[in-house]
Structures are given as C-alpha cells and as structure tokens.
Design an enzyme around this catalytic site. Structure first.
Site, PDB file in Angstrom:
ATOM      1  N   LYS A  98       0.851  -1.184   0.000  1.00 47.62           N
ATOM      2  CA  LYS A  98       0.000   0.000   0.000  1.00 47.62           C
ATOM      3  C   LYS A  98       0.891   1.240   0.000  1.00 47.62           C
ATOM      4  CE  LYS A  98      -3.619   2.384   2.479  1.00 47.62           C
ATOM      5  NZ  LYS A  98      -4.728   2.246   3.419  1.00 47.62           N
ATOM      6  N   LYS A 134      -2.148  -1.427  -3.861  1.00 45.76           N
ATOM      7  CA  LYS A 134      -3.016  -0.254  -3.816  1.00 45.76           C
ATOM      8  C   LYS A 134      -2.202   1.020  -3.876  1.00 45.76           C
ATOM      9  CE  LYS A 134      -6.135   1.767  -0.479  1.00 45.76           C
ATOM     10  NZ  LYS A 134      -6.629   1.635   0.862  1.00 45.76           N
TER      11      LYS A 134
HETATM   12  C1  PBG Z   1      -7.309   3.505   5.171  1.00 46.32           C
HETATM   13  C2  PBG Z   1      -7.783   3.236   3.796  1.00 46.32           C
HETATM   14  C3  PBG Z   1      -7.606   4.128   2.752  1.00 46.32           C
HETATM   15  C4  PBG Z   1      -8.233   3.552   1.643  1.00 46.32           C
HETATM   16  C5  PBG Z   1      -8.722   2.309   2.036  1.00 46.32           C
HETATM   17  N1  PBG Z   1      -8.420   2.124   3.379  1.00 46.32           N
HETATM   18  C6  PBG Z   1      -7.055   5.506   2.716  1.00 46.32           C
HETATM   19  C7  PBG Z   1      -5.788   5.807   3.340  1.00 46.32           C
HETATM   20  O1  PBG Z   1      -4.907   4.966   3.502  1.00 46.32           O
HETATM   21  O2  PBG Z   1      -5.645   6.965   3.706  1.00 46.32           O
HETATM   22  C8  PBG Z   1      -8.290   4.218   0.310  1.00 46.32           C
HETATM   23  C9  PBG Z   1      -9.243   3.688  -0.675  1.00 46.32           C
HETATM   24  C10 PBG Z   1      -9.535   4.590  -1.790  1.00 46.32           C
HETATM   25  O3  PBG Z   1      -8.898   5.655  -1.987  1.00 46.32           O
HETATM   26  O4  PBG Z   1     -10.458   4.248  -2.525  1.00 46.32           O
HETATM   27  N2  PBG Z   1      -7.008   2.471   5.963  1.00 46.32           N
END
Ligand code: PBG
Length: 332
Positions: A202, A256
């Site tokens: 991520k 991601k």
């Molecule tokens: C946070 C989380 C995020 C997303 C999913 N879980 C955002 C972040 O890490 O700030 C983002 C998903 C998206 O942008 O569609 N745990």
C-alpha cells in the site's frame, strides 16, 4: 515463445483481429463479474443515501440502504463487498476505542448484511483511520505513529470484526507485525477459516483523497502517511512486504492504488503466485468517472478496459467502486 523469423506477408498479425469471433477465441484474459469486490460506505441513520461530492455515483448508505445494495450485488453476481464506515466526529479519539466496540457502525452493519445475505462475502478494513481523531491508520503519540501499540488495537479490532461475521479481514494500516498478531489471535480464538487479504503493498498515494472525503467529509489527517505507507518509487520493497505477510499468515494480498502500479501487481504475482488483488482507488475512480460524465470517455468501454488491464497484469480480482456498473456492462 513466438517465432520471430516469420515475415510479412506469411505473417499477418491482423488475421486474428478480423472479427469479434476470432478475437474472442484467442483472447488471453477475461474480466468476469466474479473477479469484482465492491467497496461500499456505511453511515448511521435510516434511509440515508448521501452523495459524496468527490465521487460521483458513490454514496454513504445507512444500513437499510446498504442491505438493498448487498442484495443488488448478489443479483448481479458479485461475490464480495468491502465495507467502510463513516464515523461521526464525536466518536473519534486518540485511543480509537470505537474501533473495537462490538456494537460500532461497521460491526452492526456486518451483522445486518450477514443476516440478510448469508452467502455474500464481507470484507472489512482493519485500520484505525475512521476512528482516529488524527486521521492516521495507527496510534499517534509524540509526533509518531507507534507501531507495536497500534498492532494490539488492530488485533482487537480484527477479532471483533471476525466475531461480527466478517469473512475476510483486510489490514490496510501497514504496521509491521500486524498479520502475525491478527493470525495468531484468530487461530487461538478458533476462527480458523477467517481469511486475511493483506494490503501488503500500500503506497502513500495522493489518489486516496476522495476516499478520505467519503469517510469523514472533513479533513482530519495531520501530516501524511509516509512513515508507514510505501514510497511510490519502490517495487523491491513491495516484494519484501508480500513475502513477510505470506509468512505471517496472509491468504491473499492487495496492491493499492491499482492502475498506476500494474508493474507491482505483475511482479508480485510472478514471484509468489498467491491470490493477488488490486484496489482501483477512489482517485482512479473519480478521474475516470469525471471523464465519463463530461462525455470524454465512453461509460462501459472506459470501465471495462480499466478493469481488464488488472487481469492482464496478473491480478485475480479487483476492488472497484465501478463493480455494479462493470457487472451490468458485462451482462449486456
Ligand atoms: C485507510 C484506507 C484508505 C483507503 C482504504 N483504506 C485511505 C488511506 O490509507 O488513507 C483508500 C481507498 C480509496 O482511496 O479508494 N485504511
């Protein structure tokens, strides 16, 4: 490998592109409805379907409306939904106790959806950001995100989510050691079949901005998430994260954001052969959706191409806000 010594006109590569029948016969990858995971936002209240200004076509849903969408997922052939709670400001704190409240919004929603749709897989995010007054995924102390204390809270959160009926736990916090801790807690509590889909790679991406808006409607985040989410410059590091998470008990992994990181998807699948998913995140959704709305891109074409590319890169499936629209396009 293809023989390269066959030259024109013996070789005419367009022969195999001449009509839809032959193109479909030789196509190397297919996008199926069963490849899709549909993320949905839940809020408290009744009969609420609130627009999210930065994500056209996506809503915050109260549980009654969430159940309607869950039934829609089933009727379209979507096997899994991922739920994210929009938590009211007064329940956010530095300690994030609301994250492991058995009767919090997400656990209540999970029980309600499970009651109504027992065969629909439910995936929940394991991370503290919806509950954290600072907007961070981990506990924030002395200007730092503290790893080991956060892992303890995440483990409590995951256990309670499992108890509420979540089938798949998705730790998205990027703390070290959280998969190990969550897996061992699940095993010792008898939850042998609960699956972990780890957000192993991520990235600290700017493409999450609409999602943060969807969760809180107002910016909570102090600073950025670069001390725990990955640097977009790195790929070898993603492989190290995946190797570690598999060892610690992840059944599946997520990359991601999605499309800008297809090289990462490809390398992970090549190296580990583990069920691999990409998250087409909110910013990707909104970029495509805005173009569709302006008439710059074709609706079905843009959605389906954006998703098929994940399959080509080696992904087994995709988390996407386009899931119901893609399913309808595939059913045409
Ligand atoms: C946070 C989380 C995020 C997303 C999913 N879980 C955002 C972040 O890490 O700030 C983002 C998903 C998206 O942008 O569609 N745990």
């Amino acid at each position: 490998m293809q023989p390269h010594n066959v030259s024109f006109p013996v070789s005419r590569l367009r022969r195999l592109r001449q009509n839809a029948q032959i193109r479909s016969l030789i196509s190397e990858n297919t996008l199926q409805i069963s490849d899709l995971i549909w993320p949905l936002f839940v809020c408290k209240g009744n009969n609420i379907k609130e627009k999210i200004s930065t994500m056209e076509g996506v809503f915050r849903l109260s549980i009654d409306n969430l159940i309607i969408e869950a039934k829609e997922a089933i009727s379209l052939g979507i096997n899994c939904i991922a739920l994210f709670p929009s938590i009211e400001q007064s329940l956010k704190s530095f300690d994030c106790e609301e994250a492991y409240n058995p009767n919090n919004l997400i656990n209540t929603a999970t029980k309600a959806v499970k009651d109504a749709c027992p065969d629909l897989l439910i995936m929940l995010d394991v991370a503290l950001d919806p509950y954290n007054i600072t907007g961070h995924d981990g506990l924030f102390k002395d200007n730092e995100i503290i790893n080991d204390e956060t892992v303890k809270v995440l483990t409590l959160q995951a256990l309670i989510q499992a108890e509420s009926g979540a089938d798949i736990l998705g730790p998205s916090d990027m703390m070290d050691g959280r998969i190990k801790s969550i897996r061992s807690a699940l095993e010792s509590e008898g939850y042998h079949n609960k699956m972990i889909m780890s957000y192993s790679a991520k990235y600290a991406s700017t493409l999450y901005a609409p999602f943060r808006d969807a969760l809180s409607g107002k910016p909570n985040l102090k600073g950025d998430k670069k001390t725990y989410q990955m640097d977009p410059a790195n790929t070898d590091e993603a492989l190290r994260n995946v190797a570690r998470d598999i060892q610690e008990g992840a059944d599946m992994v997520i990359i991601k954001p999605g499309a800008p990181y297809l090289d990462v998807c490809y390398r992970i699948k090549e190296n580990f052969g583990i069920p691999t998913f990409a998250y087409q995140v909110s910013g990707e959704y909104s970029m495509i959706m805005t173009s569709i709305q302006n008439g710059w891109l074709g609706h079905d074409e843009a959605i389906l191409e954006s998703l098929l590319c994940f399959k080509r890169a080696g992904c087994d499936g995709v988390l996407t806000y386009f899931a119901p629209m893609a399913a309808k396009a595939l059913l045409k």
